[in-house]
Design a protein around this motif. Structure first.
Motif, PDB file in Angstrom:
ATOM      1  N   LEU A 279      -8.160  -4.954  17.277  1.00  0.00           N
ATOM      2  CA  LEU A 279      -9.069  -4.029  17.144  1.00  0.00           C
ATOM      3  C   LEU A 279      -8.597  -3.672  16.835  1.00  0.00           C
ATOM      4  CD1 LEU A 279     -11.262  -4.290  20.401  1.00  0.00           C
ATOM      5  CD2 LEU A 279     -11.252  -5.657  19.055  1.00  0.00           C
ATOM      6  N   ILE A 280      -7.906  -2.245  16.837  1.00  0.00           N
ATOM      7  CA  ILE A 280      -7.221  -1.032  15.681  1.00  0.00           C
ATOM      8  C   ILE A 280      -6.577  -1.967  14.348  1.00  0.00           C
ATOM      9  CG2 ILE A 280      -5.402   0.988  15.369  1.00  0.00           C
ATOM     10  CD1 ILE A 280      -5.820   1.212  18.521  1.00  0.00           C
ATOM     11  N   GLY A 281      -5.902  -3.247  15.332  1.00  0.00           N
ATOM     12  CA  GLY A 281      -5.304  -3.223  13.372  1.00  0.00           C
ATOM     13  C   GLY A 281      -6.010  -4.387  12.645  1.00  0.00           C
ATOM     14  N   GLY A 282      -7.474  -5.216  13.498  1.00  0.00           N
ATOM     15  CA  GLY A 282      -8.175  -5.297  12.625  1.00  0.00           C
ATOM     16  C   GLY A 282      -8.935  -4.649  11.860  1.00  0.00           C
ATOM     17  N   GLY A 283      -9.131  -3.261  12.333  1.00  0.00           N
ATOM     18  CA  GLY A 283      -9.937  -1.827  11.428  1.00  0.00           C
ATOM     19  C   GLY A 283      -9.266  -1.571  10.111  1.00  0.00           C
ATOM     20  N   PHE A 284      -7.950  -1.519  10.136  1.00  0.00           N
ATOM     21  CA  PHE A 284      -7.286  -1.674   9.400  1.00  0.00           C
ATOM     22  C   PHE A 284      -6.978  -2.522   8.342  1.00  0.00           C
ATOM     23  CE2 PHE A 284      -4.840   1.547  11.937  1.00  0.00           C
ATOM     24  CZ  PHE A 284      -4.663   2.836  12.132  1.00  0.00           C
ATOM     25  N   ILE A 285      -6.364  -3.719   8.460  1.00  0.00           N
ATOM     26  CA  ILE A 285      -7.118  -4.210   7.775  1.00  0.00           C
ATOM     27  C   ILE A 285      -8.476  -4.441   6.710  1.00  0.00           C
ATOM     28  CG2 ILE A 285      -7.651  -6.999   7.683  1.00  0.00           C
ATOM     29  CD1 ILE A 285      -5.187  -7.468  10.192  1.00  0.00           C
ATOM     30  N   ILE A 286      -9.262  -4.421   7.768  1.00  0.00           N
ATOM     31  CA  ILE A 286     -10.643  -3.503   6.826  1.00  0.00           C
ATOM     32  C   ILE A 286     -10.229  -2.926   5.812  1.00  0.00           C
ATOM     33  CG2 ILE A 286     -12.863  -3.060   7.165  1.00  0.00           C
ATOM     34  CD1 ILE A 286     -13.128  -5.424   9.842  1.00  0.00           C
ATOM     35  N   LEU A 287     -10.074  -1.937   6.715  1.00  0.00           N
ATOM     36  CA  LEU A 287      -9.922  -0.500   6.023  1.00  0.00           C
ATOM     37  C   LEU A 287      -8.833  -0.469   4.441  1.00  0.00           C
ATOM     38  CD1 LEU A 287     -10.197   2.943   5.399  1.00  0.00           C
ATOM     39  CD2 LEU A 287      -7.855   3.138   7.019  1.00  0.00           C
ATOM     40  N   ALA A 288      -7.982  -1.375   4.877  1.00  0.00           N
ATOM     41  CA  ALA A 288      -7.139  -1.397   3.528  1.00  0.00           C
ATOM     42  C   ALA A 288      -7.602  -2.230   2.016  1.00  0.00           C
ATOM     43  CB  ALA A 288      -5.947  -2.237   3.206  1.00  0.00           C
ATOM     44  N   VAL A 289      -8.873  -2.809   2.452  1.00  0.00           N
ATOM     45  CA  VAL A 289      -9.567  -4.156   1.559  1.00  0.00           C
ATOM     46  C   VAL A 289     -10.553  -2.984   1.129  1.00  0.00           C
ATOM     47  CG1 VAL A 289     -11.377  -5.855   1.082  1.00  0.00           C
ATOM     48  CG2 VAL A 289      -9.878  -6.361   2.617  1.00  0.00           C
ATOM     49  N   ILE A 290     -10.775  -1.947   1.639  1.00  0.00           N
ATOM     50  CA  ILE A 290     -12.044  -0.933   1.227  1.00  0.00           C
ATOM     51  C   ILE A 290     -11.454  -0.234   0.273  1.00  0.00           C
ATOM     52  CG2 ILE A 290     -13.234   1.191   1.652  1.00  0.00           C
ATOM     53  CD1 ILE A 290     -14.294  -0.574   4.473  1.00  0.00           C
ATOM     54  N   LEU A 291     -10.339   0.168   1.001  1.00  0.00           N
ATOM     55  CA  LEU A 291      -9.465   1.152  -0.179  1.00  0.00           C
ATOM     56  C   LEU A 291      -9.045   0.618  -1.341  1.00  0.00           C
ATOM     57  CD1 LEU A 291      -6.448   2.306   2.952  1.00  0.00           C
ATOM     58  CD2 LEU A 291      -8.759   3.873   1.397  1.00  0.00           C
ATOM     59  N   LEU A 292      -9.101  -0.666  -1.513  1.00  0.00           N
ATOM     60  CA  LEU A 292      -8.402  -1.448  -2.666  1.00  0.00           C
ATOM     61  C   LEU A 292      -9.942  -1.713  -3.492  1.00  0.00           C
ATOM     62  CD1 LEU A 292      -6.950  -4.124  -1.169  1.00  0.00           C
ATOM     63  CD2 LEU A 292      -5.686  -3.013  -2.564  1.00  0.00           C
ATOM     64  N   THR A 293     -10.535  -0.886  -3.523  1.00  0.00           N
ATOM     65  CA  THR A 293     -12.070  -0.926  -4.335  1.00  0.00           C
ATOM     66  C   THR A 293     -12.228   0.237  -4.938  1.00  0.00           C
ATOM     67  OG1 THR A 293     -13.855  -0.337  -2.208  1.00  0.00           O
ATOM     68  CG2 THR A 293     -13.062  -2.814  -2.950  1.00  0.00           C
ATOM     69  N   VAL A 294     -11.213   1.352  -4.353  1.00  0.00           N
ATOM     70  CA  VAL A 294     -12.032   3.079  -4.709  1.00  0.00           C
ATOM     71  C   VAL A 294     -10.752   3.011  -5.936  1.00  0.00           C
ATOM     72  CG1 VAL A 294     -10.663   5.340  -4.488  1.00  0.00           C
ATOM     73  CG2 VAL A 294     -11.521   3.792  -2.466  1.00  0.00           C
ATOM     74  N   PRO A 295      -9.849   2.071  -6.570  1.00  0.00           N
ATOM     75  CA  PRO A 295      -9.013   2.025  -7.993  1.00  0.00           C
ATOM     76  C   PRO A 295     -10.132   2.858  -9.268  1.00  0.00           C
ATOM     77  CG  PRO A 295      -7.875   0.400  -6.307  1.00  0.00           C
ATOM     78  CD  PRO A 295      -9.199   1.293  -5.656  1.00  0.00           C
ATOM     79  N   GLU A 296      -9.490   3.165 -10.037  1.00  0.00           N
ATOM     80  CA  GLU A 296     -10.254   3.684 -11.146  1.00  0.00           C
ATOM     81  C   GLU A 296     -11.347   2.374 -12.179  1.00  0.00           C
ATOM     82  OE1 GLU A 296      -6.350   5.499 -10.052  1.00  0.00           O
ATOM     83  OE2 GLU A 296      -6.667   3.564 -10.667  1.00  0.00           O
ATOM     84  N   LYS A 297     -10.177   1.607 -11.945  1.00  0.00           N
ATOM     85  CA  LYS A 297     -10.587   0.186 -12.720  1.00  0.00           C
ATOM     86  C   LYS A 297     -10.890  -0.657 -11.997  1.00  0.00           C
ATOM     87  CE  LYS A 297      -9.558  -2.833 -16.774  1.00  0.00           C
ATOM     88  NZ  LYS A 297      -8.470  -3.412 -17.890  1.00  0.00           N
ATOM     89  N   GLU A 298     -12.689  -1.249 -12.028  1.00  0.00           N
ATOM     90  CA  GLU A 298     -12.831  -2.405 -11.274  1.00  0.00           C
ATOM     91  C   GLU A 298     -11.748  -3.716 -11.679  1.00  0.00           C
ATOM     92  OE1 GLU A 298     -16.469  -3.054 -11.337  1.00  0.00           O
ATOM     93  OE2 GLU A 298     -17.817  -1.497 -10.057  1.00  0.00           O
ATOM     94  N   ILE A 299     -11.568  -4.720 -10.636  1.00  0.00           N
ATOM     95  CA  ILE A 299     -11.232  -5.394 -10.596  1.00  0.00           C
ATOM     96  C   ILE A 299     -11.973  -6.722 -11.151  1.00  0.00           C
ATOM     97  CG2 ILE A 299     -10.683  -8.403  -9.210  1.00  0.00           C
ATOM     98  CD1 ILE A 299      -9.593  -6.649  -7.025  1.00  0.00           C
ATOM     99  N   GLU A 300     -11.783  -7.664 -12.161  1.00  0.00           N
ATOM    100  CA  GLU A 300     -12.648  -8.592 -12.661  1.00  0.00           C
ATOM    101  C   GLU A 300     -13.717  -9.317 -12.228  1.00  0.00           C
ATOM    102  OE1 GLU A 300     -11.968 -11.102 -17.127  1.00  0.00           O
ATOM    103  OE2 GLU A 300     -10.971 -10.165 -15.994  1.00  0.00           O
TER     104      GLU A 300
END
Length: 310
Positions: A279-300
């Motif tokens: 369950l912790i591992g699943g939470g880490f994977i979801i967190l990783a996807v959320i972190l990817l939305t933080v960068p300066e430039k949005e994905i096209e």
């Protein structure tokens, strides 16, 4: 503006929920029938592809124009076979071997692998936030596979292999058809990708045991099968539609409810159990996807849109 935003939020939440539901429903179908992954996917890909293409025809779109360009035809077939069929088959096989939550979480690794590919291709280090996301995702994957103990793996070797192939497949079909999508639109490309993928799978691995297939068809299993196709297809359409009202960042964050929905259903409906570290591992994977939305430039938008298919 506020009204259109509410519409977008409703669409992405509904779409992500429908996709999260489809995984446990596929798992239920495997538990109640003798269908193989190939049997299931032949019907799902063909019907979903036809549904989208017929829908476009009724809208008045020229769905055949893409075939007039030789290079686009080649790229479309590659996308259909290696991307659409490859990713779908790996995902469904992961569901069959393990469970819906595991398959959904491995699928979520796809966006995390994209920065790695781009860094290698451009020979340029990713941003610190992307590095953090990748590290977070790999920590999550470790816990998901091992449940905190490398001596006693929770997932079988086959489940791990197919799970990794799921992540690679979703990464491929996110990146490969970008130019096609820019030119012809997401729905045309995905519709043909689904249909071609189903035809290729039927030719490679045709259904031979029709008796077993007919024995598996009951009112409940047929109803579930149709619900899976409809939920997956409408999930995709809702996701694409939400991009008209929300940013790619917002849709990326809200789509993280997919594994949560899959997890709740798998535990409560299918009586699956998960270790604490999983369950912790699943939470880490979801967190990783959320972190990817933080960068300066949005994905096209065209790239992000291709990450959700029926």
């Amino acid at each position: 503006m506020q009204k259109t935003r509410r519409i977008g939020l409703l669409m992405i939440i509904s779409g992500a929920t429908l996709w999260g539901i489809s995984g446990p429903m596929i798992q239920w179908l495997f538990q109640k029938t003798e269908l193989t992954s190939s049997d299931y996917l032949i019907f799902r890909l063909l019907l979903a592809g036809l549904f989208i293409l017929v829908f476009l025809l009724f809208k008045g779109d020229n769905i055949f124009a893409i075939w007039k360009h030789p290079s686009h035809r080649i790229h479309l077939v590659i996308f259909a076979v290696l991307g659409m069929l490859g990713a779908q088959y790996a995902f469904v096989e992961t569901v069959r071997i393990s469970n819906a939550v595991t398959a959904t979480l491995f699928q979520f690794l796809g966006p995390v692998l994209i920065p790695i590919y781009i860094a290698i291709k451009d020979k340029k280090l990713p941003t610190p936030m992307k590095v953090l996301a990748v590290i977070t995702a790999f920590i999550g994957t470790f816990f998901l596979i091992t449940n905190g103990s490398v001596e006693n793996l929770v997932l079988s070797d086959n489940a791990v292999v197919w799970g990794i192939l799921t992540a690679l497949g979703f990464t491929f079909y996110t990146l490969q058809p970008v130019n096609l999508i820019k030119k012809w639109g997401t729905m045309v490309v995905v519709g043909w990708g689904l249909l071609i993928g189903g035809i290729v799978l039927l030719l490679i691995n045709p259904i031979n045991d029709y008796q077993k297939l007919t024995e598996s068809i009951t009112f409940s299993t047929m109803t579930m099968f149709l619900l899976i196709i409809l939920s997956g297809t409408f999930s995709f359409l809702l996701y694409i539609g939400s991009l008209k009202y929300l940013s790619a960042t917002e849709t990326g964050i809200l789509s993280s409810i997919e594994p949560l929905v899959a997890g709740i259903l798998t535990v409560t409906w299918l009586n699956e159990s998960f270790g604490g570290y999983q369950l912790i591992g699943g939470g880490f994977i979801i967190l990783a996807v959320i972190l990817l939305t933080v960068p300066e430039k949005e994905i096209e938008k065209g790239v992000v849109a291709s990450e959700r298919v029926s």
